[in-house]
Write a protein that holds these residues in place. Structure first.
Motif, PDB file in Angstrom:
ATOM      1  N   ILE A  96      41.978  61.472  63.227  1.00  0.00           N
ATOM      2  CA  ILE A  96      42.975  60.413  62.999  1.00  0.00           C
ATOM      3  C   ILE A  96      42.300  59.147  62.493  1.00  0.00           C
ATOM      4  O   ILE A  96      42.784  58.478  61.569  1.00  0.00           O
ATOM      5  N   SER A  97      41.121  58.821  63.093  1.00  0.00           N
ATOM      6  CA  SER A  97      40.391  57.629  62.658  1.00  0.00           C
ATOM      7  C   SER A  97      39.952  57.765  61.210  1.00  0.00           C
ATOM      8  O   SER A  97      40.076  56.826  60.410  1.00  0.00           O
ATOM      9  N   HIS A  98      39.434  58.938  60.848  1.00  0.00           N
ATOM     10  CA  HIS A  98      39.033  59.173  59.466  1.00  0.00           C
ATOM     11  C   HIS A  98      40.223  59.044  58.519  1.00  0.00           C
ATOM     12  O   HIS A  98      40.123  58.452  57.427  1.00  0.00           O
ATOM     13  N   ALA A  99      41.333  59.605  58.933  1.00  0.00           N
ATOM     14  CA  ALA A  99      42.528  59.557  58.085  1.00  0.00           C
ATOM     15  C   ALA A  99      42.979  58.118  57.847  1.00  0.00           C
ATOM     16  O   ALA A  99      43.349  57.736  56.728  1.00  0.00           O
ATOM     17  N   GLN A 100      42.948  57.293  58.929  1.00  0.00           N
ATOM     18  CA  GLN A 100      43.369  55.900  58.799  1.00  0.00           C
ATOM     19  C   GLN A 100      42.433  55.124  57.868  1.00  0.00           C
ATOM     20  O   GLN A 100      42.878  54.337  57.024  1.00  0.00           O
ATOM     21  N   LYS A 101      41.126  55.351  58.024  1.00  0.00           N
ATOM     22  CA  LYS A 101      40.154  54.638  57.188  1.00  0.00           C
ATOM     23  C   LYS A 101      40.268  55.072  55.732  1.00  0.00           C
ATOM     24  O   LYS A 101      40.227  54.246  54.812  1.00  0.00           O
ATOM     25  N   ARG A 102      40.417  56.388  55.511  1.00  0.00           N
ATOM     26  CA  ARG A 102      40.533  56.868  54.144  1.00  0.00           C
ATOM     27  C   ARG A 102      41.831  56.403  53.490  1.00  0.00           C
ATOM     28  O   ARG A 102      41.865  56.087  52.304  1.00  0.00           O
ATOM     29  N   GLU A 103      42.884  56.352  54.319  1.00  0.00           N
ATOM     30  CA  GLU A 103      44.158  55.883  53.760  1.00  0.00           C
ATOM     31  C   GLU A 103      44.067  54.402  53.417  1.00  0.00           C
ATOM     32  O   GLU A 103      44.587  53.961  52.374  1.00  0.00           O
ATOM     33  N   ALA A 104      43.407  53.600  54.256  1.00  0.00           N
ATOM     34  CA  ALA A 104      43.228  52.177  53.971  1.00  0.00           C
ATOM     35  C   ALA A 104      42.404  51.984  52.706  1.00  0.00           C
ATOM     36  O   ALA A 104      42.703  51.118  51.868  1.00  0.00           O
ATOM     37  N   LEU A 105      41.358  52.808  52.561  1.00  0.00           N
ATOM     38  CA  LEU A 105      40.547  52.739  51.345  1.00  0.00           C
ATOM     39  C   LEU A 105      41.379  53.128  50.121  1.00  0.00           C
ATOM     40  O   LEU A 105      41.258  52.517  49.059  1.00  0.00           O
ATOM     41  N   GLY A 106      42.230  54.140  50.280  1.00  0.00           N
ATOM     42  CA  GLY A 106      43.098  54.553  49.189  1.00  0.00           C
ATOM     43  C   GLY A 106      44.065  53.448  48.787  1.00  0.00           C
ATOM     44  O   GLY A 106      44.304  53.225  47.597  1.00  0.00           O
ATOM     45  N   ARG A 107      44.626  52.749  49.794  1.00  0.00           N
ATOM     46  CA  ARG A 107      45.532  51.628  49.504  1.00  0.00           C
ATOM     47  C   ARG A 107      44.797  50.528  48.746  1.00  0.00           C
ATOM     48  O   ARG A 107      45.334  49.935  47.812  1.00  0.00           O
ATOM     49  N   GLN A 108      43.560  50.257  49.195  1.00  0.00           N
ATOM     50  CA  GLN A 108      42.768  49.231  48.528  1.00  0.00           C
ATOM     51  C   GLN A 108      42.486  49.602  47.076  1.00  0.00           C
ATOM     52  O   GLN A 108      42.593  48.774  46.175  1.00  0.00           O
ATOM     53  N   MET A 109      42.177  50.875  46.826  1.00  0.00           N
ATOM     54  CA  MET A 109      41.910  51.331  45.473  1.00  0.00           C
ATOM     55  C   MET A 109      43.173  51.276  44.618  1.00  0.00           C
ATOM     56  O   MET A 109      43.120  50.913  43.436  1.00  0.00           O
ATOM     57  N   GLN A 110      44.324  51.610  45.221  1.00  0.00           N
ATOM     58  CA  GLN A 110      45.584  51.528  44.487  1.00  0.00           C
ATOM     59  C   GLN A 110      45.897  50.087  44.103  1.00  0.00           C
ATOM     60  O   GLN A 110      46.377  49.814  43.000  1.00  0.00           O
ATOM     61  N   GLN A 111      45.626  49.164  45.045  1.00  0.00           N
ATOM     62  CA  GLN A 111      45.867  47.749  44.762  1.00  0.00           C
ATOM     63  C   GLN A 111      44.968  47.270  43.628  1.00  0.00           C
ATOM     64  O   GLN A 111      45.394  46.526  42.740  1.00  0.00           O
ATOM     65  N   GLN A 112      43.689  47.696  43.668  1.00  0.00           N
ATOM     66  CA  GLN A 112      42.778  47.337  42.589  1.00  0.00           C
ATOM     67  C   GLN A 112      43.238  47.936  41.270  1.00  0.00           C
ATOM     68  O   GLN A 112      43.155  47.285  40.211  1.00  0.00           O
ATOM     69  N   HIS A 113      43.740  49.170  41.325  1.00  0.00           N
ATOM     70  CA  HIS A 113      44.242  49.819  40.110  1.00  0.00           C
ATOM     71  C   HIS A 113      45.437  49.053  39.548  1.00  0.00           C
ATOM     72  O   HIS A 113      45.532  48.834  38.329  1.00  0.00           O
ATOM     73  N   ARG A 114      46.339  48.626  40.466  1.00  0.00           N
ATOM     74  CA  ARG A 114      47.496  47.854  40.008  1.00  0.00           C
ATOM     75  C   ARG A 114      47.052  46.529  39.408  1.00  0.00           C
ATOM     76  O   ARG A 114      47.611  46.064  38.405  1.00  0.00           O
ATOM     77  N   SER A 115      46.046  45.907  40.028  1.00  0.00           N
ATOM     78  CA  SER A 115      45.548  44.628  39.506  1.00  0.00           C
ATOM     79  C   SER A 115      44.921  44.812  38.126  1.00  0.00           C
ATOM     80  O   SER A 115      45.149  44.009  37.213  1.00  0.00           O
ATOM     81  N   LEU A 116      44.108  45.887  37.995  1.00  0.00           N
ATOM     82  CA  LEU A 116      43.490  46.159  36.700  1.00  0.00           C
ATOM     83  C   LEU A 116      44.546  46.489  35.646  1.00  0.00           C
ATOM     84  O   LEU A 116      44.428  46.075  34.492  1.00  0.00           O
ATOM     85  N   ARG A 117      45.570  47.231  36.063  1.00  0.00           N
ATOM     86  CA  ARG A 117      46.636  47.565  35.117  1.00  0.00           C
ATOM     87  C   ARG A 117      47.389  46.309  34.692  1.00  0.00           C
ATOM     88  O   ARG A 117      47.742  46.160  33.518  1.00  0.00           O
ATOM     89  N   LYS A 118      47.594  45.410  35.651  1.00  0.00           N
ATOM     90  CA  LYS A 118      48.275  44.160  35.316  1.00  0.00           C
ATOM     91  C   LYS A 118      47.444  43.343  34.335  1.00  0.00           C
ATOM     92  O   LYS A 118      47.966  42.748  33.390  1.00  0.00           O
ATOM     93  N   LEU A 119      46.110  43.329  34.558  1.00  0.00           N
ATOM     94  CA  LEU A 119      45.230  42.623  33.638  1.00  0.00           C
ATOM     95  C   LEU A 119      45.278  43.265  32.258  1.00  0.00           C
ATOM     96  O   LEU A 119      45.214  42.583  31.232  1.00  0.00           O
ATOM     97  N   ALA A 120      45.361  44.596  32.240  1.00  0.00           N
ATOM     98  CA  ALA A 120      45.384  45.306  30.961  1.00  0.00           C
ATOM     99  C   ALA A 120      46.702  45.091  30.225  1.00  0.00           C
ATOM    100  O   ALA A 120      46.732  44.973  29.003  1.00  0.00           O
ATOM    101  N   GLU A 121      47.803  45.028  30.975  1.00  0.00           N
ATOM    102  CA  GLU A 121      49.120  44.929  30.358  1.00  0.00           C
ATOM    103  C   GLU A 121      49.566  43.490  30.148  1.00  0.00           C
ATOM    104  O   GLU A 121      50.354  43.214  29.246  1.00  0.00           O
TER     105      GLU A 121
END
Length: 565
Positions: free
Chosen positions: A116-141
């Motif tokens: 469960i701890s691994h899942a929470q940490k990996r999910e938090a990392l995934g959210r962070q990467m998605q946010q960075q992706h959205r930010s990069l996409r916003k910069l690109a668009e």
């Protein structure tokens, strides 16, 4: 914490819930025996963690993961549970969205807590990467400085709008905006200030457009706006006028007060075009017309406008190669003595023989050349060609006349103008006194043109004439101080002379003060005997106009005026 356990095996569910009860934090676990019930619960509630059995009736774990991924609010973490120890299955589950994979035989307090701890940490990392992706996409668009969507977004949005317009049979409009003389801001104040100006412009435009309308930055100082569902035919024009009005208020940037204007091109679908690209092309043509009209105006696309602008664009492209293709030539018009009708001067006038449009007047292509930055090259060609022709005539006989060439304001501010003229005079053996430089009255009063630059030409032995005198706003003091030898009175002052009762008071006044200041006077545009007699009566020095002949080729001029071919 709220957990959701999806497992069809009651014994397994009991074992897992008892293990969760041993956790140090309080966990509320909701159970679902089928995938369908689990998915329904997730649609209604938000869970902190989902424990998902792989082997479910109807749907397997991978299929459930794909359905969960389609949920607008996916759970923070998913641990896949299975009796299988197949590593490829575990990898497939992780790739499909699970954060961890745990064999049911390995479930214990410590192992489940760890998963469960691994899942929470990996999910938090995934959210962070998605946010960075959205930010990069916003910069690109989106544009970095104005945050407005870029050209690619406008094209995509316009494509959708065109499809919707076809479906609903409602018109749409696109407006293209280009800031007037923005290059001067970048050149004089720097690129950093120019970027701040673009930010201020975008902010003001966003405050001007209405709800449902989107501003786009297309690049440089160009913006675009889409108007969907053009309910009122005048809506595009009203928005254009609001935009022009909003630019009337100066911009305050870095403690500077800047007056900025914009040109606007407007095109509507489907009146003007049948596709997205055609619509943008039509708006761009309308924008071109607005810029050509001097800016600070909005123009609608029309078929007539399309033809005019297409021709103008074609001329721009062809003008770049006109010199190389020997399409330019000089025509010559006589200037005769007012009292004896002897040839005293010749004005060289440029003409363009376009292969498609025939003879094009300098009034039509010189402004284009100035706009494109070609006037320097064309002006140098005129100087060279005129000197060559004068030298050719000079070799045949002693020339009793001067040769006049027109110099544009853009040429006059060139530092090497005097050197270019000097080079051609020496190369062709033309005496400086044989060349007369004509500048307009507007050029004389231009702040960009210094009296020192004109004096530089005079010091070479050239004579300088003011062309189109009376159409500008030069003061007598400026005329008196300028190193000018000749005044050419514009044709518009002679056109009203149609009979002996015509008012000649203005011409009389011009003659008196020009003679008082010691200028030689040339009367331009003389076409009738009455006008010619008036010039004699007033005592002008030279006469130029159709009364003595139109501008003609060098060979025709020699045949008529120099008595040899």
């Amino acid at each position: 914490m709220n957990f959701l356990l999806i497992d069809d095996d009651q014994v397994d569910r009991m074992h897992i819930t008892r293990t969760l009860d041993t956790f140090p934090q309080t966990i509320t676990c909701t159970e679902a025996p089928t995938a369908e019930q689990g998915l329904a619960l997730m649609a209604q509630h938000q869970y902190d963690m989902v424990l998902l059995d792989y082997n479910l009736p109807g749907l397997n774990g991978l299929e459930v993961l794909r359905l969960i991924a389609e949920n607008d609010c996916p759970p923070p973490g998913i641990v896949m549970l299975s009796h299988s120890d197949d590593s490829s299955l575990a990898l497939s589950c992780i790739e499909a969205g699970a954060q961890d994979f745990l064999r049911k035989e390995d479930i214990s307090r410590e192992r489940l807590m760890q998963a469960i701890s691994h899942a929470q940490k990996r999910e938090a990392l995934g959210r962070q990467m998605q946010q960075q992706h959205r930010s990069l996409r916003k910069l690109a668009e989106n544009d970095f400085f104005t945050t407005a969507p870029k050209r690619s977004n406008l094209i995509e949005a316009l494509h959708v709008s065109v499809q919707e317009a076809n479906r609903t049979n409602t018109p749409i409009a696109v407006l293209l905006l280009d800031l007037d003389k923005f290059k001067q801001i970048n050149n004089s104040l720097g690129l950093a200030t120019g970027d701040l100006v673009l930010q201020a412009v975008a902010e003001r435009l966003n405050n001007t457009i209405q709800e449902g309308q989107q501003l786009y930055r297309l690049g440089g100082d160009e913006f675009g706006i889409i108007i969907n569902d053009l309910a009122q035919p005048d809506s595009a024009n009203l928005l254009s006028q609001r935009i022009l009005d909003c630019f009337k208020t100066p911009f305050y940037v870095e403690e500077r007060v800047l007056s900025i204007a914009t040109s606007i091109g407007i095109a509507t679908y489907s009146d003007c075009a049948g596709s997205t690209n055609q619509l943008l092309d039509c708006a761009d043509i309308a924008l071109y017309r607005s810029k050509e009209a001097g800016g600070n105006v909005g123009s609608f696309y029309s078929q007539i406008l399309h033809g005019d602008v297409t021709k103008r664009i074609e001329l721009e492209q062809d003008l770049r190669t006109a010199v190389a293709h020997k399409q330019l030539e000089l025509h010559y018009q006589a200037q005769v003595g007012c009292d004896n009708e002897q040839l005293l001067g010749v004005e060289a006038l440029i003409r363009w023989h376009h292969p498609k449009y025939g003879l094009i007047s300098p009034q039509d292509f010189i402004p284009v050349a100035e706009k494109m930055g070609l006037i320097g090259d064309i002006g140098e060609w005129v100087i060279k060609t005129a000197c060559a022709q004068y030298a050719h005539w000079q070799a045949k006989l002693v020339l009793p006349f001067t040769l006049s060439i027109n110099i544009s304001p853009e040429q006059l501010v060139q530092k090497d103008l005097a050197a270019i003229i000097q080079r051609e005079l020496l190369f062709y053996g033309v005496p400086a006194k044989g060349l007369e430089i004509e500048i307009t009255e507007t050029t004389l009063i231009s702040e960009a043109v210094s009296a020192g630059r004109i004096q530089q030409l005079v010091d070479m032995g050239l004579r300088v004439a003011i062309d189109d005198f009376g159409t500008g706003y030069s003061s007598l003091a400026r005329l008196h101080k300028a190193p000018i030898s000749v005044i050419k009175i514009d044709k518009e002052f002679f056109d009203p002379i149609v009979d002996k009762s015509s008012d000649i008071s203005f011409l009389t006044a011009i003659q008196r003060f020009t003679k008082t200041l010691g200028f030689e006077v040339v009367a331009e545009g003389i076409e009738t005997q009455l006008q010619r007699d008036l010039c004699l009566q007033l005592g002008f020095d030279r006469i130029q106009g159709y009364f003595y002949g139109r501008p003609m080729s060098a060979s025709e001029f020699a045949k008529q005026w120099l008595d040899w071919v």
